[in-house]
Design a protein around this motif. Structure first.
Motif, short mmCIF file in Angstrom:
data_model
loop_
_atom_site.label_atom_id
_atom_site.label_comp_id
_atom_site.label_asym_id
_atom_site.label_seq_id
_atom_site.Cartn_x
_atom_site.Cartn_y
_atom_site.Cartn_z
N ARG A 119 -37.15 35.27 32.90
CA ARG A 119 -35.88 35.93 33.94
C ARG A 119 -36.38 37.27 34.06
O ARG A 119 -37.18 38.18 33.45
CB ARG A 119 -34.65 35.69 32.97
CG ARG A 119 -34.24 34.31 33.00
CD ARG A 119 -32.77 34.25 32.11
NE ARG A 119 -32.49 32.87 31.93
CZ ARG A 119 -31.77 32.17 32.62
NH1 ARG A 119 -30.93 32.67 33.76
NH2 ARG A 119 -31.30 30.96 32.27
N ASP A 120 -35.66 37.81 35.12
CA ASP A 120 -35.92 39.13 35.61
C ASP A 120 -34.84 40.03 35.05
O ASP A 120 -33.89 39.40 34.32
CB ASP A 120 -35.93 39.20 37.43
CG ASP A 120 -34.75 38.88 38.05
OD1 ASP A 120 -33.70 38.71 37.48
OD2 ASP A 120 -34.67 38.64 39.06
N ALA A 121 -34.54 41.23 35.67
CA ALA A 121 -33.75 42.10 35.02
C ALA A 121 -32.37 41.86 35.13
O ALA A 121 -31.55 42.11 34.76
CB ALA A 121 -34.05 43.68 35.50
N PHE A 131 -37.25 32.77 36.92
CA PHE A 131 -38.40 32.68 37.63
C PHE A 131 -38.58 31.30 38.15
O PHE A 131 -38.03 30.14 37.65
CB PHE A 131 -39.72 33.05 36.96
CG PHE A 131 -39.92 34.65 36.68
CD1 PHE A 131 -38.88 35.50 36.68
CD2 PHE A 131 -41.14 35.02 36.42
CE1 PHE A 131 -39.34 36.83 36.79
CE2 PHE A 131 -41.41 36.24 36.12
CZ PHE A 131 -40.31 37.24 36.38
N ILE A 132 -39.38 30.89 39.06
CA ILE A 132 -39.59 29.68 39.48
C ILE A 132 -41.47 29.53 39.56
O ILE A 132 -42.00 30.30 39.91
CB ILE A 132 -39.31 29.48 41.08
CG1 ILE A 132 -37.79 29.62 41.18
CG2 ILE A 132 -39.57 28.03 41.65
CD1 ILE A 132 -36.81 28.92 40.29
N ILE A 133 -41.49 28.30 39.09
CA ILE A 133 -42.95 27.97 39.11
C ILE A 133 -43.10 27.06 40.22
O ILE A 133 -42.44 25.97 40.26
CB ILE A 133 -43.39 27.06 37.87
CG1 ILE A 133 -42.87 27.97 36.37
CG2 ILE A 133 -44.78 26.65 37.80
CD1 ILE A 133 -43.32 27.18 35.18
N HIS A 134 -44.14 27.34 40.88
CA HIS A 134 -44.36 26.52 42.40
C HIS A 134 -45.70 26.85 43.04
O HIS A 134 -46.49 27.64 42.48
CB HIS A 134 -43.00 27.05 43.30
CG HIS A 134 -43.24 28.39 43.97
ND1 HIS A 134 -43.51 28.63 45.15
CD2 HIS A 134 -42.98 29.63 42.98
CE1 HIS A 134 -43.37 29.89 45.33
NE2 HIS A 134 -43.16 30.52 44.20
N GLU A 151 -43.16 33.09 39.29
CA GLU A 151 -42.75 34.30 39.96
C GLU A 151 -41.21 34.56 39.81
O GLU A 151 -40.57 33.58 39.99
CB GLU A 151 -43.58 34.57 41.17
CG GLU A 151 -43.34 33.74 42.17
CD GLU A 151 -43.76 33.95 43.36
OE1 GLU A 151 -44.48 35.18 43.76
OE2 GLU A 151 -44.03 33.32 44.48
N ASP A 152 -40.82 35.83 40.18
CA ASP A 152 -39.43 36.03 40.56
C ASP A 152 -39.02 35.73 41.90
O ASP A 152 -39.16 36.38 42.93
CB ASP A 152 -39.33 37.50 40.40
CG ASP A 152 -37.91 38.13 40.17
OD1 ASP A 152 -37.05 37.09 40.23
OD2 ASP A 152 -37.34 39.19 40.04
N TYR A 153 -38.67 34.45 42.33
CA TYR A 153 -38.71 34.06 43.65
C TYR A 153 -37.27 33.75 44.34
O TYR A 153 -37.08 33.73 45.39
CB TYR A 153 -39.35 32.65 43.61
CG TYR A 153 -39.77 31.84 44.95
CD1 TYR A 153 -40.63 32.37 45.75
CD2 TYR A 153 -39.09 30.65 45.32
CE1 TYR A 153 -40.92 31.72 46.90
CE2 TYR A 153 -39.30 30.16 46.58
CZ TYR A 153 -40.29 30.51 47.39
OH TYR A 153 -40.53 29.83 48.63
N LEU A 154 -36.41 33.62 43.29
CA LEU A 154 -34.98 33.50 43.69
C LEU A 154 -34.34 34.60 44.48
O LEU A 154 -33.40 34.40 45.42
CB LEU A 154 -34.03 33.02 42.70
CG LEU A 154 -34.18 31.38 41.89
CD1 LEU A 154 -33.51 31.32 40.60
CD2 LEU A 154 -33.89 30.77 42.97
#
Length: 247
Positions: free
Chosen positions: A199-201, A206-209, A218-221
């Motif tokens: 998770r980010d701050a 994160f999403i694996i894609h 990465e922090d995609y959302l």
């Protein structure tokens, strides 16, 4: 050659101007996160720190099913299978594969998902194909069945998971509702990935894609709004549709 008093004064003024410019530039860099640069600060500084569910007092949900009986629950297997694909870092390539499965070194976003399911012991290709055979009208994008490609189409996976997975929130801000191993669809059924346990701050997972990007987990959302979010609970799926992995 000696400078005149006027020339010396001009030279001193230039020197002071250079010094002031250097100090001003330094102050601007220091102040950047405060006025208008907060996003950059968050992206390049805070994003270096990875958080977990525990940091936000979120309980991690585990599946009650261990389909391949490897002593690891399905949701964790989905996560680990997707992460393995991320580590392999396959080149983005959606070419048709006569046998259905692309080799490990190539793939697209949908390949992350069937590889995640493979790690849990499921043959997603055959599961999707069986459902297309049983409910052809539910798959408007399949004009001619082809098990070698149908399971690699995000729109077909959307139909499958709509029917057999638990639909969840698409609001990333509901951070406790996003769990490792969940399936997420983006861009109006054009992209798909697996939820990470990182998770980010802000607590966003994160999403694996795979869209060919350098970092596959990465922090995609924060910049990509989901259009669908699922949790695959095998205990709620007809047994005849749960097909074990096989080559």
């Amino acid at each position: 050659m000696r400078r005149s008093r006027h020339e010396c004064r001009i030279h001193c003024l230039k020197q002071r101007f250079r010094q002031a410019a250097i100090l001003l530039a330094g102050s601007a860099l220091i102040a950047l996160p405060i006025w208008g640069g907060l996003h950059l600060f968050r992206k390049f500084h805070l994003s270096e720190t990875v958080y977990s569910a525990k940091d936000f007092h979120i309980e991690t949900i585990y599946s009650t099913t261990d389909f391949n009986e490897n002593s690891t629950d399905d949701y964790t297997d989905f996560l680990l299978g997707a992460r393995q694909d991320a580590k392999n870092h396959p080149t983005y390539n959606g070419d048709y594969q006569p046998g259905g499965y692309p080799p490990d070194h190539i793939g697209v976003c949908a390949d992350v998902v069937w590889r995640a399911f493979k790690h849990a012991g499921y043959c997603l290709r055959d599961m999707v194909d069986a459902d297309i055979a049983a409910r052809p009208a539910a798959y408007p994008n399949v004009t001619k069945r082809d098990p070698n490609i149908d399971f690699r189409r995000v729109k077909n996976l959307r139909v499958f998971f709509d029917a057999y997975a638990i639909s969840l929130t698409t609001d990333p801000a509901e951070i406790d509702q996003w769990q490792p191993g969940d399936i997420v669809i983006f861009q109006e059924d054009k992209h798909i990935g697996i939820v990470s346990d990182k998770r980010d701050a802000d607590g966003l997972t994160f999403i694996i894609h795979n869209s060919g990007q350098p970092h596959r987990e990465e922090d995609y959302l924060p910049t990509n709004r989901p259009t669908a979010h699922y949790r695959f609970d095998a205990s709620q799926v007809p047994q005849g549709l749960l097909i074990p992995w096989h080559e």
